[in-house]
Write a protein that holds these residues in place. Structure first.
Motif, PDB file in Angstrom:
ATOM      1  N   THR A 111      27.275 -40.331  -1.943  1.00 50.23           N
ATOM      2  CA  THR A 111      26.504 -41.513  -2.060  1.00 50.23           C
ATOM      3  C   THR A 111      26.374 -42.047  -0.648  1.00 50.23           C
ATOM      4  OG1 THR A 111      26.472 -41.781  -4.225  1.00 50.23           O
ATOM      5  CG2 THR A 111      25.892 -43.466  -3.113  1.00 50.23           C
ATOM      6  N   ARG A 112      27.590 -42.269  -0.292  1.00 53.75           N
ATOM      7  CA  ARG A 112      27.972 -42.726   1.157  1.00 53.75           C
ATOM      8  C   ARG A 112      27.132 -42.259   2.372  1.00 53.75           C
ATOM      9  NH1 ARG A 112      33.250 -43.694  -1.224  1.00 53.75           N
ATOM     10  NH2 ARG A 112      34.301 -41.923   0.122  1.00 53.75           N
ATOM     11  N   PHE A 113      27.218 -40.509   2.197  1.00 56.50           N
ATOM     12  CA  PHE A 113      26.559 -39.937   3.246  1.00 56.50           C
ATOM     13  C   PHE A 113      24.889 -40.344   3.279  1.00 56.50           C
ATOM     14  CE2 PHE A 113      23.729 -36.167   4.168  1.00 56.50           C
ATOM     15  CZ  PHE A 113      24.152 -36.164   5.499  1.00 56.50           C
ATOM     16  N   PHE A 114      24.294 -40.333   2.103  1.00 55.90           N
ATOM     17  CA  PHE A 114      22.945 -40.652   2.035  1.00 55.90           C
ATOM     18  C   PHE A 114      22.601 -42.007   2.340  1.00 55.90           C
ATOM     19  CE2 PHE A 114      23.211 -36.974  -1.205  1.00 55.90           C
ATOM     20  CZ  PHE A 114      22.495 -36.168  -0.526  1.00 55.90           C
ATOM     21  N   GLU A 115      23.504 -42.913   2.101  1.00 58.85           N
ATOM     22  CA  GLU A 115      23.166 -44.438   2.408  1.00 58.85           C
ATOM     23  C   GLU A 115      23.318 -44.461   4.020  1.00 58.85           C
ATOM     24  OE1 GLU A 115      26.429 -46.498   0.571  1.00 58.85           O
ATOM     25  OE2 GLU A 115      25.501 -46.701  -1.300  1.00 58.85           O
ATOM     26  N   PRO A 118      19.714 -41.520   5.800  1.00 56.98           N
ATOM     27  CA  PRO A 118      18.584 -41.502   5.141  1.00 56.98           C
ATOM     28  C   PRO A 118      17.477 -40.558   5.731  1.00 56.98           C
ATOM     29  CG  PRO A 118      18.440 -43.665   6.318  1.00 56.98           C
ATOM     30  CD  PRO A 118      19.803 -43.112   6.456  1.00 56.98           C
ATOM     31  N   GLY A 119      16.825 -39.851   4.937  1.00 62.04           N
ATOM     32  CA  GLY A 119      16.008 -38.691   5.477  1.00 62.04           C
ATOM     33  C   GLY A 119      16.504 -37.419   5.558  1.00 62.04           C
ATOM     34  N   VAL A 120      17.872 -37.174   5.499  1.00 60.03           N
ATOM     35  CA  VAL A 120      18.511 -35.888   5.693  1.00 60.03           C
ATOM     36  C   VAL A 120      18.699 -35.562   4.132  1.00 60.03           C
ATOM     37  CG1 VAL A 120      20.751 -34.709   6.162  1.00 60.03           C
ATOM     38  CG2 VAL A 120      19.851 -36.362   7.748  1.00 60.03           C
ATOM     39  N   SER A 121      18.275 -34.354   4.009  1.00 56.86           N
ATOM     40  CA  SER A 121      18.508 -33.761   2.443  1.00 56.86           C
ATOM     41  C   SER A 121      19.791 -32.530   2.564  1.00 56.86           C
ATOM     42  CB  SER A 121      17.418 -33.087   2.125  1.00 56.86           C
ATOM     43  OG  SER A 121      16.258 -33.897   2.092  1.00 56.86           O
ATOM     44  N   LEU A 122      20.505 -32.552   1.668  1.00 48.19           N
ATOM     45  CA  LEU A 122      21.454 -31.445   1.599  1.00 48.19           C
ATOM     46  C   LEU A 122      21.293 -30.626   0.412  1.00 48.19           C
ATOM     47  CD1 LEU A 122      24.679 -33.744   1.741  1.00 48.19           C
ATOM     48  CD2 LEU A 122      23.477 -32.439   3.660  1.00 48.19           C
ATOM     49  N   ARG A 123      21.604 -29.499   0.572  1.00 47.26           N
ATOM     50  CA  ARG A 123      21.663 -28.384  -0.463  1.00 47.26           C
ATOM     51  C   ARG A 123      23.129 -27.647  -0.512  1.00 47.26           C
ATOM     52  NH1 ARG A 123      18.568 -24.686  -3.644  1.00 47.26           N
ATOM     53  NH2 ARG A 123      19.456 -22.973  -4.131  1.00 47.26           N
ATOM     54  N   PRO A 271      24.746 -24.355  18.354  1.00 44.99           N
ATOM     55  CA  PRO A 271      24.890 -25.638  18.099  1.00 44.99           C
ATOM     56  C   PRO A 271      24.289 -25.781  16.621  1.00 44.99           C
ATOM     57  CG  PRO A 271      23.132 -25.501  19.561  1.00 44.99           C
ATOM     58  CD  PRO A 271      23.720 -24.260  19.658  1.00 44.99           C
ATOM     59  N   PHE A 272      24.634 -26.881  16.022  1.00 45.35           N
ATOM     60  CA  PHE A 272      24.032 -27.175  14.724  1.00 45.35           C
ATOM     61  C   PHE A 272      22.725 -27.993  14.740  1.00 45.35           C
ATOM     62  CE2 PHE A 272      28.547 -26.896  13.816  1.00 45.35           C
ATOM     63  CZ  PHE A 272      28.607 -25.884  12.974  1.00 45.35           C
ATOM     64  N   SER A 273      22.119 -28.046  13.824  1.00 46.84           N
ATOM     65  CA  SER A 273      20.897 -28.961  13.544  1.00 46.84           C
ATOM     66  C   SER A 273      21.385 -30.338  13.655  1.00 46.84           C
ATOM     67  CB  SER A 273      19.923 -28.495  12.348  1.00 46.84           C
ATOM     68  OG  SER A 273      20.714 -28.898  11.078  1.00 46.84           O
ATOM     69  N   PRO A 274      20.429 -31.258  13.871  1.00 48.41           N
ATOM     70  CA  PRO A 274      20.705 -32.880  13.980  1.00 48.41           C
ATOM     71  C   PRO A 274      21.099 -33.175  12.605  1.00 48.41           C
ATOM     72  CG  PRO A 274      18.895 -32.602  14.999  1.00 48.41           C
ATOM     73  CD  PRO A 274      19.067 -31.125  14.447  1.00 48.41           C
ATOM     74  N   GLY A 275      20.738 -32.495  11.402  1.00 42.35           N
ATOM     75  CA  GLY A 275      21.184 -32.817  10.174  1.00 42.35           C
ATOM     76  C   GLY A 275      22.332 -32.316   9.855  1.00 42.35           C
ATOM     77  N   ALA A 278      25.228 -34.436  11.758  1.00 39.84           N
ATOM     78  CA  ALA A 278      25.270 -35.732  10.934  1.00 39.84           C
ATOM     79  C   ALA A 278      26.151 -35.564   9.912  1.00 39.84           C
ATOM     80  CB  ALA A 278      23.842 -36.324  10.535  1.00 39.84           C
ATOM     81  N   PHE A 279      26.058 -34.450   9.062  1.00 40.09           N
ATOM     82  CA  PHE A 279      26.948 -34.064   7.980  1.00 40.09           C
ATOM     83  C   PHE A 279      28.462 -33.892   8.325  1.00 40.09           C
ATOM     84  CE2 PHE A 279      28.782 -31.218   5.088  1.00 40.09           C
ATOM     85  CZ  PHE A 279      28.832 -31.989   3.808  1.00 40.09           C
ATOM     86  N   LEU A 280      28.412 -32.917   9.508  1.00 44.38           N
ATOM     87  CA  LEU A 280      29.727 -32.789  10.179  1.00 44.38           C
ATOM     88  C   LEU A 280      30.596 -34.068  10.473  1.00 44.38           C
ATOM     89  CD1 LEU A 280      29.455 -29.404  12.028  1.00 44.38           C
ATOM     90  CD2 LEU A 280      31.129 -29.946  10.073  1.00 44.38           C
ATOM     91  N   ASP A 281      29.587 -34.968  11.154  1.00 43.75           N
ATOM     92  CA  ASP A 281      30.529 -36.391  11.703  1.00 43.75           C
ATOM     93  C   ASP A 281      30.970 -36.966  10.574  1.00 43.75           C
ATOM     94  OD1 ASP A 281      29.984 -35.451  14.207  1.00 43.75           O
ATOM     95  OD2 ASP A 281      28.033 -36.783  14.402  1.00 43.75           O
ATOM     96  N   TRP A 282      30.204 -37.081   9.497  1.00 45.26           N
ATOM     97  CA  TRP A 282      30.541 -37.827   8.158  1.00 45.26           C
ATOM     98  C   TRP A 282      31.864 -37.009   7.426  1.00 45.26           C
ATOM     99  CZ3 TRP A 282      30.304 -35.804   3.067  1.00 45.26           C
ATOM    100  CH2 TRP A 282      30.515 -36.740   2.251  1.00 45.26           C
ATOM    101  N   LEU A 283      31.705 -35.675   7.492  1.00 48.48           N
ATOM    102  CA  LEU A 283      32.774 -35.087   6.921  1.00 48.48           C
ATOM    103  C   LEU A 283      33.820 -35.327   7.517  1.00 48.48           C
ATOM    104  CD1 LEU A 283      32.601 -33.018   4.308  1.00 48.48           C
ATOM    105  CD2 LEU A 283      32.570 -31.179   6.274  1.00 48.48           C
TER     106      LEU A 283
END
Length: 288
Positions: A111-115, A118-123, A271-275, A278-283
């Motif tokens: 939930t904290r990642f999506f907050e 916004p606009g990044v989807s995870l699978r 390199p990774f995609s921007p999304g 963002a997920f890695l930074d949050w992780l």
């Protein structure tokens, strides 16, 4: 005779994941009776049983577990290809992760990642071993192990020492026979590292690695927790099973830990995609 019940595999995937006809029926918006009928028909079409049906729960058979892992990978790949062909937004980040890690550490924090993004989807795709990465189309994966996987980059996300763990009845057996005898006679359940984790534990304990010929391979990590709870062997577990330890459902049966283990971010290319960035930074931030 060719297999034709492909639609039923999607229902099977949900039942195998939830281990509940009731929960699966809610998820697929069908009646419990309809889901049960589809699973029974699928078993008849396949010619083998997928589930052991107890009074209170379902348990995957060995054949059911093997089919589930194959179907998860295949269905996931089909979904991704369809998304690509439809031109679905490239903001979707495909993450491979152990089901155990996903349910116990990752999911409660998403939930904290999506907050924050916004606009990044995870699978989130179930990945149970480094071998599965060869066919899985993911941006990165999170696996438990000792690091150093050939042909892959890996960075330690968080240290997580592990120790032999069993249910109370098996723990009582181990206390009587001694841990040195127990690890030779009782089934040692593997993990996403193959046998590297158990070999590291034997090295730390100063014991030769001479496992019993009786083995039980359960690639899915959540199912492996349940297998240990059910008394089907001994497995290396970390602090993510503290709820079971505190409840007395699981017992640590040794004072020797694998201190060098942990959860790693594993990937093949950058390199990774921007999304994904963002997920890695949050992780990294969540892991502290």
């Amino acid at each position: 005779m060719r297999f034709r019940s492909y639609d039923a595999l999607k229902t099977f995937d949900v039942v195998a994941r939830t281990l509940s006809m009731t929960a699966a029926a809610k998820e697929v918006h069908q009646s419990k009776g309809s889901v049960s009928y589809k699973i029974n028909k699928l078993e008849r079409d396949l010619g083998f049983q997928l589930f052991e049906r107890g009074n209170a729960k379902l348990t995957l058979t060995d054949a059911g577990r093997r089919l589930w892992h194959v179907s998860q990978s295949a269905l996931g790949q089909i979904d991704r290809e369809i998304s690509d062909l439809r031109g679905v937004s490239s903001a979707t980040v495909n993450i491979g992760a152990l089901t155990y890690f996903s349910s116990r550490w990752l999911s409660p924090r998403l939930t904290r990642f999506f907050e924050a993004n916004p606009g990044v989807s995870l699978r989130i795709e179930p990945i149970n071993s480094i071998e599965m990465l060869e066919t899985a189309r993911v941006d990165l994966a999170i696996l438990w192990g000792l690091g150093g996987w050939a042909n892959y980059n890996s960075e330690l996300l968080m240290p997580c020492p592990a120790v032999p763990t069993a249910n109370r009845a098996v723990a009582d057996q181990i206390e009587k026979m001694g841990i040195e005898d127990a690890v030779r006679r009782l089934p040692l359940l593997g993990d996403s590292s193959g046998d590297a984790g158990w070999r590291a534990w034997h090295d730390a304990a100063g014991l030769p690695y001479e496992p019993s010929r009786s083995s039980l391979a359960i690639p899915d990590s959540n199912s492996r927790v349940q297998a240990v709870v059910d008394g089907q062997g001994v497995a290396l577990w970390d602090d993510l099973v503290i709820p079971e330890i505190e409840a007395g459902t699981l017992v640590r049966v040794s004072d020797v830990w694998v201190r060098t283990s942990g959860y790693y971010v594993v990937f093949q290319k950058a390199p990774f995609s921007p999304g994904a960035e963002a997920f890695l930074d949050w992780l990294w931030s969540e892991a502290g």
